[in-house]
Design a protein around this motif. Sequence first.
Motif, PDB file in Angstrom:
ATOM      1  N   ASP B 186       0.835  -1.082  -0.018  1.00 59.24           N
ATOM      2  CA  ASP B 186       0.023  -0.106   0.037  1.00 59.24           C
ATOM      3  C   ASP B 186       0.988   1.321   0.156  1.00 59.24           C
ATOM      4  N   PRO B 187       0.456   2.212  -0.624  1.00 57.34           N
ATOM      5  CA  PRO B 187       1.280   3.437  -0.708  1.00 57.34           C
ATOM      6  C   PRO B 187       1.746   3.964   0.350  1.00 57.34           C
ATOM      7  N   GLU B 188       1.185   3.730   1.764  1.00 62.37           N
ATOM      8  CA  GLU B 188       1.717   4.711   2.781  1.00 62.37           C
ATOM      9  C   GLU B 188       2.723   3.688   3.615  1.00 62.37           C
ATOM     10  N   VAL B 190       5.140   2.126   1.639  1.00 65.75           N
ATOM     11  CA  VAL B 190       6.356   2.077   0.755  1.00 65.75           C
ATOM     12  C   VAL B 190       7.639   2.781   1.354  1.00 65.75           C
ATOM     13  N   GLU B 213       9.530   2.948  -8.392  1.00 69.78           N
ATOM     14  CA  GLU B 213       9.976   4.177  -7.542  1.00 69.78           C
ATOM     15  C   GLU B 213      10.922   5.078  -8.151  1.00 69.78           C
ATOM     16  N   ARG B 266       1.519  12.588  -4.814  1.00 62.92           N
ATOM     17  CA  ARG B 266       0.885  11.359  -4.169  1.00 62.92           C
ATOM     18  C   ARG B 266       0.965  11.977  -2.622  1.00 62.92           C
ATOM     19  N   LYS B 277      10.232  10.830  -2.442  1.00 65.69           N
ATOM     20  CA  LYS B 277       9.316  10.053  -3.301  1.00 65.69           C
ATOM     21  C   LYS B 277       8.867  10.846  -4.344  1.00 65.69           C
TER      22      LYS B 277
END
Lengths: 222, 280
Positions: B186-188, B190, B213, B266, B277
Amino acid sequence: MDYAFNWRVVWQNWDFLISGITLTLGVTAASLSCAIVIGLAVGLMRLSKKGLLRRLAMAYVEIFRNTPALVQLIWVYYCLPVLVGINLDATSACIVALSTNGAAYVAEIFRAGIQGVPPGQVEAARSIGMSYGETMRKIILPQATRKMIPPFVNEAVSLLKYSSLVSVLGVSDLTYQAQVLSTTTFRPIEIFTFIGVVYFLVCWMMSSAAQVLERRLAVSDR
Amino acid sequence: MSNKESLPMVRIEKLRKSFGSHVVLRDVSLDVRAGEVLVIIGASGSGKSTLLRCINMMEVPERGRIFVDGQPMGQHKDDGSFTVFPDRVLNEKRAQIGMVFQSFNLFAHLTVLDNITIGPVTVKKTPPAEARELAMALLEKVGLAEKADSYPSRLSGGQQQRVAIARALAMKPKLMLFDEPTSALDPELVGDVLATMKQLAEEGMTMIVVTHEMGFAREVADRVLFFHQGDMLEEGTPEAIFSNPRHQRTQDFLRRVLPAPGAPCRPAPAPTAYIGKAAC
Ligand SMILES: Nc1ncnc2c1ncn2[C@@H]1O[C@H](COP(=O)(O)OP(=O)(O)O)[C@@H](O)[C@H]1O
Ligand SMILES: [Mg+2]
């Protein structure tokens, strides 16, 4: 129904029946142990990358699954000595027949169990340098075993029930002793009811133990 | 990192691999210096995973030569063909190469601690007490010491991946291969994993990282390689690849994966984490 039960016949021949139970359990335990060893080997062959091994294992499984256990038993006892020159006493022949038969089913249980472990587990193990054997023993089999417990207990129970077939070769297992007692005491109803209950209790205890074990193992996943 | 210039940590020469009639790696040649962080980008199906998996022989190449730290990874024949070493030799070589998978692949029946100790204990015959100590130090490092006795199913994806990194590091590898380590997260989650990888890079680990990424690539990579249909099409510093891609295909690919200028960023990454990021 005006049959007069006389259960004394069971108590009077208690030792005789117990010797039958002991032999039944002994033959089952021996056959089951051999079936596990042979079954593991056949199951691993079945998963081998080598086509020849895989086909041999498949043939083995098919032959044993598609012929009656009684025919296998009689074949091992009467035909094997003639064809191969190996003379087995009746009890050994029974153990050989039941183990090789059980192995066919155990092989399928191992195969399904091993295939049920995600391939990523093997990759991870091999990538840190674990050998095929170490990967099997420490990663795959411990995970596969959990899923294998229920079908495996089923197989143990059927082996125990199949073991009653050995009475046809004159091996004095529980069923054979019951037959002998019936003809000498003329009390087949009591005797066969009694051994039915004994078979039931043993099989039922095995299934229950398996359920407890399965629950325990599930807990360690938490 | 001075004398390491001479001998590359990884040398790949004319590596070829097909699945059936489908050629997946087309005579790839590549050097990775010791201590270098190489990021490989490229479309799905271009052969990035296969390249990584050939380096530690999870896939057997058809032709070509691979050396890790100067040692051949297979028996290289004069005619260019390739045969694998016997298992015993191969296992020793694999033990020196850490691999981190997209799907973590932690051993589901073992606790976090046992996941990390099993490699050293089984493969290197490290005494269990010593292996535990090492494992705890590594868990400390990836920030998961308090999870030592948990089973993997109890951890978040990001935590599982950091344990997987610790598991690989426990073998004291010379080289780490990462195959899309954050793609399943999940994105959070990463950020924490990338932060761990960045720390590893700063400590001088040689790393080959397949990832989408781009922020990580930009900040951590020494070199970025664009893979296209089984061969590298373009390579260079992150700056060169991202700001000045020469090939049309690289430009097309980057346009697809990088947010368009002015597009919304994001969501902010997790608090403890890594900040560089995406290209926002
Ligand atoms: N074990 C395999 N058998 C057959 N084809 C495969 C296998 N592994 C990968 N491929 C094929 O090889 C190509 C490259 O795959 P992969 O290396 O996974 O690409 P990427 O990681 O860049 O997405 C794909 O077309 C894929 O379908
Ligand atoms: Mg891939």
